[in-house]
Design an enzyme around this catalytic site. Structure first.
Site, mmCIF file in Angstrom:
data_model
loop_
_atom_site.group_PDB
_atom_site.id
_atom_site.type_symbol
_atom_site.label_atom_id
_atom_site.label_comp_id
_atom_site.label_asym_id
_atom_site.label_seq_id
_atom_site.Cartn_x
_atom_site.Cartn_y
_atom_site.Cartn_z
ATOM 1 N N CYS A 1 43.208 21.780 52.836
ATOM 2 C CA CYS A 1 44.668 21.711 53.935
ATOM 3 C C CYS A 1 44.777 23.243 53.926
ATOM 4 C CB CYS A 1 45.515 20.799 53.342
ATOM 5 S SG CYS A 1 46.649 21.264 52.278
ATOM 6 N N ARG A 2 45.739 23.617 54.817
ATOM 7 C CA ARG A 2 46.169 24.976 54.751
ATOM 8 C C ARG A 2 46.652 25.629 53.479
ATOM 9 N NH1 ARG A 2 51.294 27.294 56.508
ATOM 10 N NH2 ARG A 2 52.104 25.169 56.520
#
Length: 50
Positions: free
Chosen positions: A11-12
């Site tokens: 994810c980010r």
């Protein structure tokens, strides 16, 4: 998903994928996860395709 095949997560920031990796690992999946997320990958200067 099949438990006989590994799962890759990212994810980010790495927070959400870390939680998901923990849950999937407890459920019997082989999990690979980017420790510091996509931002960490970019900060390390690793290759990114657009």
């Amino acid at each position: 998903m099949q438990k006989d095949k590994p799962v890759a997560l990212y994810c980010r920031s790495g927070r959400r994928s870390k939680k998901a990796a923990e849950l999937l690992s407890k459920a019997g999946y082989e999990v690979y996860e980017l420790d510091s997320g996509f931002h960490g990958w970019q900060k390390a200067g690793l290759e990114v395709e657009k």
